[in-house]
Design an enzyme around this catalytic site. Structure first.
Site, mmCIF file in Angstrom:
data_model
loop_
_atom_site.group_PDB
_atom_site.id
_atom_site.type_symbol
_atom_site.label_atom_id
_atom_site.label_comp_id
_atom_site.label_asym_id
_atom_site.label_seq_id
_atom_site.Cartn_x
_atom_site.Cartn_y
_atom_site.Cartn_z
ATOM 1 N N GLY A 16 0.802 -1.220 0.000
ATOM 2 C CA GLY A 16 0.000 0.000 0.000
ATOM 3 C C GLY A 16 0.832 1.265 0.000
ATOM 4 O O GLY A 16 0.461 2.257 -0.631
ATOM 5 N N ASP A 17 1.967 1.236 0.665
ATOM 6 C CA ASP A 17 2.874 2.381 0.675
ATOM 7 C C ASP A 17 3.320 2.709 -0.750
ATOM 8 O O ASP A 17 3.295 3.872 -1.170
ATOM 9 C CB ASP A 17 4.079 2.069 1.568
ATOM 10 C CG ASP A 17 5.114 3.173 1.570
ATOM 11 O OD1 ASP A 17 4.773 4.315 1.948
ATOM 12 O OD2 ASP A 17 6.262 2.900 1.197
ATOM 13 N N ALA A 18 3.687 1.691 -1.508
ATOM 14 C CA ALA A 18 4.143 1.907 -2.891
ATOM 15 C C ALA A 18 3.001 2.360 -3.792
ATOM 16 O O ALA A 18 3.157 3.290 -4.600
ATOM 17 C CB ALA A 18 4.762 0.627 -3.435
#
Length: 120
Positions: A16-18
């Site tokens: 999700g960060d990416a």
């Protein structure tokens, strides 16, 4: 249980960060700017403090199952930077976990939710 369902909240947050950063980068491209302006805009939107604000703004739009998933995502918030309040880091990690989960299971819903964000 599917392979996706067996992933940990930390794995969803990692993805999700990416996905979140790529979404922010894409949104910042227009209108065209100098690269340092792109960088400033992206950094201001991917900071944990901003992610926590974005999560709060999305709360009324989330389903009951998405709210439940956020609780799982909070548990992925370990090894936080010392400069951050633990609650802010938990909210940011919860958002990243939800983004990672929806990216794998319901991309249309993910982009619907991301469309609600008020980006800087």
């Amino acid at each position: 249980m599917s392979e996706i369902q067996r992933l940990s909240p930390a794995a969803f947050a990692y993805l999700g960060d990416a996905v979140y950063e790529l979404y922010i980068r894409r949104r910042c491209l227009l209108p065209p700017k100098r690269s340092e302006v792109y960088h400033q805009q992206v950094v201001s939107n991917v900071r944990a403090e901003t992610q926590a604000l974005h999560l709060r703004s999305l709360m009324p739009h989330l389903s009951e199952s998405e709210h439940e998933f956020l609780k799982r995502g909070r548990n992925a918030a370990v090894n936080r930077p010392k400069r951050l309040d633990p609650e802010i880091y938990q909210h940011a990690t919860s958002l990243e976990a939800l983004i990672g989960y929806l990216y794998l299971t319901n991309p249309a819903r993910l982009f619907e939710l991301l469309g609600f964000l008020n980006l800087k």
